[in-house]
Design a protein around this motif. Structure first.
Motif, PDB file in Angstrom:
ATOM      1  N   SER A  71       0.841  -1.192   0.000  1.00  0.00           N
ATOM      2  CA  SER A  71       0.000   0.000   0.000  1.00  0.00           C
ATOM      3  C   SER A  71       0.879   1.247   0.000  1.00  0.00           C
ATOM      4  O   SER A  71       1.956   1.269   0.609  1.00  0.00           O
ATOM      5  CB  SER A  71      -0.917   0.010   1.217  1.00  0.00           C
ATOM      6  OG  SER A  71      -0.173   0.233   2.402  1.00  0.00           O
ATOM      7  N   GLU A 105       0.251   3.883   1.509  1.00  0.00           N
ATOM      8  CA  GLU A 105       0.286   4.404   2.878  1.00  0.00           C
ATOM      9  C   GLU A 105       1.477   3.844   3.642  1.00  0.00           C
ATOM     10  O   GLU A 105       2.172   4.578   4.363  1.00  0.00           O
ATOM     11  CB  GLU A 105      -1.016   4.070   3.615  1.00  0.00           C
ATOM     12  CG  GLU A 105      -2.230   4.840   3.148  1.00  0.00           C
ATOM     13  CD  GLU A 105      -2.881   4.233   1.915  1.00  0.00           C
ATOM     14  OE1 GLU A 105      -2.421   3.164   1.450  1.00  0.00           O
ATOM     15  OE2 GLU A 105      -3.851   4.840   1.403  1.00  0.00           O
ATOM     16  N   GLN A 106       1.732   2.544   3.471  1.00  0.00           N
ATOM     17  CA  GLN A 106       2.860   1.932   4.162  1.00  0.00           C
ATOM     18  C   GLN A 106       4.191   2.434   3.605  1.00  0.00           C
ATOM     19  O   GLN A 106       5.138   2.685   4.349  1.00  0.00           O
ATOM     20  CB  GLN A 106       2.798   0.403   4.052  1.00  0.00           C
ATOM     21  CG  GLN A 106       3.837  -0.318   4.894  1.00  0.00           C
ATOM     22  CD  GLN A 106       3.695   0.002   6.372  1.00  0.00           C
ATOM     23  OE1 GLN A 106       2.633  -0.214   6.947  1.00  0.00           O
ATOM     24  NE2 GLN A 106       4.750   0.514   6.994  1.00  0.00           N
ATOM     25  N   THR A 128       4.723   5.938   4.978  1.00  0.00           N
ATOM     26  CA  THR A 128       5.053   5.868   6.409  1.00  0.00           C
ATOM     27  C   THR A 128       6.510   5.484   6.614  1.00  0.00           C
ATOM     28  O   THR A 128       7.222   6.098   7.420  1.00  0.00           O
ATOM     29  CB  THR A 128       4.143   4.860   7.126  1.00  0.00           C
ATOM     30  OG1 THR A 128       2.784   5.313   7.045  1.00  0.00           O
ATOM     31  CG2 THR A 128       4.537   4.707   8.589  1.00  0.00           C
ATOM     32  N   ALA A 169       0.413  11.477  -1.664  1.00  0.00           N
ATOM     33  CA  ALA A 169       0.603  11.095  -0.269  1.00  0.00           C
ATOM     34  C   ALA A 169       1.948  11.573   0.267  1.00  0.00           C
ATOM     35  O   ALA A 169       2.058  11.986   1.429  1.00  0.00           O
ATOM     36  CB  ALA A 169       0.483   9.577  -0.132  1.00  0.00           C
ATOM     37  N   LYS A 200       2.955  14.857   3.243  1.00  0.00           N
ATOM     38  CA  LYS A 200       3.912  14.793   4.358  1.00  0.00           C
ATOM     39  C   LYS A 200       5.049  15.804   4.178  1.00  0.00           C
ATOM     40  O   LYS A 200       6.043  15.748   4.893  1.00  0.00           O
ATOM     41  CB  LYS A 200       4.509  13.384   4.447  1.00  0.00           C
ATOM     42  CG  LYS A 200       3.510  12.286   4.780  1.00  0.00           C
ATOM     43  CD  LYS A 200       3.137  12.296   6.242  1.00  0.00           C
ATOM     44  CE  LYS A 200       2.308  11.066   6.595  1.00  0.00           C
ATOM     45  NZ  LYS A 200       1.942  11.072   8.034  1.00  0.00           N
TER      46      LYS A 200
END
Length: 210
Positions: free
Chosen positions: A66, A68-69, A72, A99, A103
């Motif tokens: 993903s 998201e991972q 992160t 994404a 950040k």
């Protein structure tokens, strides 16, 4: 999650076939010497015979992760994220870069340009290949052009590609690692006679880092 659902997420760019990710020093081009987090995406059909990451070609060998991972993990190490491959533009890069930018991370891509440019990028390194030429508007968007030199004819190819990029694009000639002793003197002479070009080296290999 069933395979069909995963493949649908990959098609949308929400999951990507992640080969590896690592924190290191950028070894090539304009940002050499800069600490950066590399995200290597699987999948490439350009087929460079001298490619040093042929294991990246088959996307099926690299389980989708993903975004998201990925984000992160990246945010733990650096504010400069380099997306490479394989050929990352095989996939839709818009969700990943969105994404990353959320950040406040710097987004860099290393690409052959063989597929349509997607995503929001702070730096685009275009490294065109004869076997599958760049596609679409990436010539206008590239910040640096990096041509790998395996033999003398690659200098002709380099000039052909340089004629297509924007006026602000920085031009690099880089010796292919396996023939570096042979072609580096050729590149040095060429750059001295054609100073619009710069020499790029794979300094990470000399430093013995990833």
């Amino acid at each position: 999650m069933v395979r069909e659902e995963v493949l649908a997420l990959v098609d949308k760019g929400l999951w990507l076939p992640l080969m590896e990710e690592f924190y290191t020093i950028q070894g090539e081009g304009f940002h050499k010497g800069t600490a950066a987090y590399f995200v290597r995406i699987g999948g490439c059909d350009v087929g460079c015979h001298w490619c040093d990451v042929k294991e990246s070609w088959n996307a099926d060998l690299h389980p989708p992760s993903s975004i998201e991972q990925i984000v992160t993990n990246a945010a733990k190490y650096s504010d400069t994220i380099v997306v490479t491959g394989g050929e990352p533009l095989t996939w839709n890069m818009a969700p990943l870069t969105e994404a990353l930018k959320a950040k406040n991370l710097q987004t860099h891509i290393e690409t052959s340009g063989a597929y349509e440019l997607t995503g929001t990028w702070d730096w685009i390194c275009l490294s065109p290949k004869k076997s599958k030429l760049p596609f679409g508007k990436i010539y206008d968007r590239a910040h640096e052009l990096k041509v790998i030199v395996y033999n003398k004819h690659d200098l002709i190819f380099a000039e052909e590609q340089a004629a297509l990029v924007n006026d602000d694009c920085i031009l690099y000639l880089q010796p292919e690692w396996s023939v570096r002793e042979k072609v580096t003197p050729l590149i040095v002479d060429y750059v001295m006679n054609n100073p619009k070009w710069k020499v790029s080296l794979q300094t990470h290999k000399y430093l013995n880092i990833p």
